[in-house]
Design a protein around this motif. Structure first.
Motif, PDB file in Angstrom:
ATOM      1  N   VAL A  53      56.684  94.220 112.945  1.00 11.94           N
ATOM      2  CA  VAL A  53      57.541  95.426 113.264  1.00 11.94           C
ATOM      3  C   VAL A  53      58.894  95.583 112.943  1.00 11.94           C
ATOM      4  N   VAL A  54      59.313  96.693 112.982  1.00 12.87           N
ATOM      5  CA  VAL A  54      60.831  96.440 112.831  1.00 12.87           C
ATOM      6  C   VAL A  54      61.371  96.479 114.401  1.00 12.87           C
ATOM      7  N   ASP A  55      62.599  96.012 114.701  1.00  9.13           N
ATOM      8  CA  ASP A  55      63.165  95.825 115.946  1.00  9.13           C
ATOM      9  C   ASP A  55      63.614  97.230 116.490  1.00  9.13           C
ATOM     10  N   PRO A  56      62.952  97.708 117.484  1.00  6.03           N
ATOM     11  CA  PRO A  56      63.382  99.278 117.818  1.00  6.03           C
ATOM     12  C   PRO A  56      64.692  99.435 118.293  1.00  6.03           C
ATOM     13  N   TRP A  57      65.253  98.299 118.705  1.00  5.40           N
ATOM     14  CA  TRP A  57      66.642  98.302 119.289  1.00  5.40           C
ATOM     15  C   TRP A  57      67.710  97.923 118.157  1.00  5.40           C
ATOM     16  N   ASN A  58      67.179  97.861 116.941  1.00  5.86           N
ATOM     17  CA  ASN A  58      68.018  97.317 115.885  1.00  5.86           C
ATOM     18  C   ASN A  58      67.338  97.649 114.399  1.00  5.86           C
ATOM     19  N   TYR A  59      67.298  98.773 114.077  1.00  2.54           N
ATOM     20  CA  TYR A  59      66.395  99.464 113.093  1.00  2.54           C
ATOM     21  C   TYR A  59      66.592  98.780 111.723  1.00  2.54           C
ATOM     22  N   ALA A  84      66.478  95.514 111.311  1.00  5.82           N
ATOM     23  CA  ALA A  84      66.078  94.254 111.347  1.00  5.82           C
ATOM     24  C   ALA A  84      64.529  93.943 111.825  1.00  5.82           C
ATOM     25  N   ARG A  85      64.134  93.133 111.291  1.00  7.50           N
ATOM     26  CA  ARG A  85      62.688  92.695 111.661  1.00  7.50           C
ATOM     27  C   ARG A  85      62.771  92.367 113.079  1.00  7.50           C
ATOM     28  N   GLY A  86      61.609  92.760 113.919  1.00  8.43           N
ATOM     29  CA  GLY A  86      61.637  92.244 115.254  1.00  8.43           C
ATOM     30  C   GLY A  86      60.276  91.621 115.562  1.00  8.43           C
ATOM     31  N   THR A  87      60.008  91.441 116.847  1.00 10.83           N
ATOM     32  CA  THR A  87      58.811  90.732 117.096  1.00 10.83           C
ATOM     33  C   THR A  87      57.851  91.657 118.042  1.00 10.83           C
ATOM     34  N   ARG A  88      58.689  92.491 119.036  1.00  9.65           N
ATOM     35  CA  ARG A  88      57.949  93.213 120.078  1.00  9.65           C
ATOM     36  C   ARG A  88      58.463  94.493 120.051  1.00  9.65           C
ATOM     37  N   SER A  89      57.473  95.716 119.926  1.00  7.50           N
ATOM     38  CA  SER A  89      58.223  96.997 119.968  1.00  7.50           C
ATOM     39  C   SER A  89      57.150  97.779 120.850  1.00  7.50           C
TER      40      SER A  89
END
Ligand code: NAG
Ligand code: NAG
Ligand code: NAG
Ligand code: NAG
Ligand code: NAG
Ligand code: NAG
Ligand code: NAG
Length: 404
Positions: free
Chosen positions: A363-369, A371-376
């Motif tokens: 998932v994309v990092d929902p707090w940093n669009y 960047a790749r994220g881990t939890r959304s």
């Protein structure tokens, strides 16, 4: 995969037989197949509730709970506009109220938004749930319905009269500068539309449509038929952010269906046609960029960006909602087969992307669009919205055991 239009002929044929032999139609009553197990879906929901912190995450979580857990009260259900004053015990909507009560109880005095936020446009994502909580009075001590009503009026007042506006009159997504984000289409217009529908207020209902229109005027990129992410102010993001396009498509669907269930449905017929077109445009043009395994990339048109299953889930949900809308309101007139195939591949990708704890992965990092994220948290909500949309699509098609 059977084209939905072909299915319609099957339905008509079955209906003819039904008339001839005078027996009730065989309508599906077993639950439609879900790719995720009940246990997995419960874990997805639990992770969503743990992870939701930002105003838009809470608003999106509440929306997905309506769609997945309490479908008759969601925008896509039968009781959305004609709300009972007291809820049946079996439908206590407690998971939504857990969110709205927390918002109300922790709301600092003196603010106009539902929650403190740097974004003007995110807190209104809670608006539909807040309206619902106010309207369906529980016991007076539990609901504090006067608290709800005052919060709703404050938020509406802020959004319509205080929030900064772009030169074309679009209500800024940011509070500190004029800036439009495609995300906003999911956050503010559905709240305005529900307010307009419940209060039979044509002006606010029109504002819901107008805000979608004004956002599209500035964000739509005709070269690919998709929406840019952020325009105006400092920090524009002119790419075709996939989640942003999915937010817009899903937000448009909620506004469209709200209008169609309201007392303004005849008066706003042209607006509904326009919204249908705008939703179809996003859905169709986005799936052109679907990857072979079913995913979208974080920026749909930029092949250097990473795979993002959150936007993939929300776009698939919007696709099923649009197809359902067409099934109900103009059967056989719009051929969604191609987009439904894409949504089917997306749904299968999503079912392969849930880890053993219930987290949606990739998932994309929902707090940093970028960047790749881990939890959304929003990604978790999109999975529930997708399963609800698929379930409702299947039951709108009403064709026994035929697989779609
Ligand atoms: C709401 O309903 C659920 C399931 O039907 C039940 O477990 C829960 O106790 C109820 N909550 C309230 C506050 O009535
Ligand atoms: C709150 O709900 C009541 C009905 O229970 C309704 O009369 C009132 O207008 C609502 N207030 C707002 C701000 O929606
Ligand atoms: C009800 O809302 C009012 C106004 O927001 C607040 O002052 C009061 O403390 C609330 N009462 C409860 C029981 O939450
Ligand atoms: C809206 O806000 C303005 C400015 O804060 C205030 O004067 C007005 O009374 C508010 N309107 C309502 C309906 O609360
Ligand atoms: C799907 O394909 C993309 C490349 O297009 C890749 O980055 C991603 O990891 C794949 N996802 C899964 C779940 O296999
Ligand atoms: C609204 O929905 C109804 C069916 O529920 C449909 O007959 C009608 O055409 C729709 N209106 C518009 C303008 O799409
Ligand atoms: C609908 O679209 C699909 C794929 O784009 C096509 O194969 C099919 O023939 C179309 N059906 C009708 C009835 O036009």
């Amino acid at each position: 995969m059977i084209p939905s239009v072909a299915l319609l002929y099957v339905i008509l044929f079955i209906q003819c037989i039904g008339l001839v032999i005078g027996r009730p139609l065989a309508v599906r009553d077993d639950p439609p197949p879900l790719l995720l197990t009940t246990t997995q879906l419960a874990a997805v929901e639990a992770r969503m509730i743990e992870q939701s912190k930002g105003s838009w995450e809470l608003g999106t979580a509440a929306q997905s709970l309506f769609e997945f857990e309490y479908p008759s009260f969601s925008v896509y259900g039968d009781n959305f506009i004609s709300l009972p004053r007291s809820l049946p015990k079996s439908q206590n909507v407690s998971k939504v109220f857990a969110i709205t009560d927390l918002v109300l109880q922790t709301r600092p005095p003196g603010i106009l938004s539902f929650m403190p936020d740097e974004a003007a446009g995110d807190p209104p994502s809670l608006g539909v749930s807040m309206l619902f909580a106010n309207w369906t009075t529980r016991s007076p001590s539990a609901t504090n319905s006067s608290g709800y009503a005052a919060a709703i009026i404050d938020q509406l007042n802020y959004s319509l009269t205080r929030a900064p506006r772009a030169p074309n009159n679009a209500i800024s997504h940011r509070a500190d500068q004029v800036q439009l984000w495609s995300d906003s289409v999911y956050m503010l217009p559905p709240f305005l539309a529900y307010f307009g529908a419940l209060h039979k207020d044509l002006g606010v209902m029109r504002a819901a449509f107008d805000q979608v229109r004004l956002y599209r005027d500035l964000l739509f990129d005709g070269s690919v038929g998709l929406w840019r992410h952020i325009v105006l102010g400092n920090g524009e993001d002119l790419g075709h952010w996939s989640t942003g396009n999915a937010w817009a498509a899903a937000g448009i669907m909620r506004v469209l269906v709200t209008i169609n269930k309201s007392s303004f449905k005849d008066q706003l017929a042209a607006e509904q046609k326009t919204l249908e077109m705008w939703a179809l445009e996003i859905v169709h043009n986005m799936w052109k960029y679907q990857q072979p395994n079913g995913t979208l990339l974080n920026y749909a048109t930029d092949s250097t960006t990473f795979a993002d299953s959150a936007s993939t889930a929300l776009l698939a949900a919007a696709t099923y909602r649009l197809a359902t809308h067409f099934e109900i309101s103009k059967p056989g007139q719009v051929n969604m087969t191609w987009s439904l195939s894409a949504a089917g591949r997306a749904r299968s990708l999503i079912s392969r992307s849930i880890d053993s704890d219930g987290w949606l992965t990739n998932v994309v990092d929902p707090w940093n669009y970028p960047a790749r994220g881990t939890r959304s948290a929003e990604g978790q909500a999109f999975v529930l919205s997708l399963e609800a949309a698929y379930r409702d699509y299947k039951s709108s098609v009403r064709v026994g055991t035929v697989e779609v």
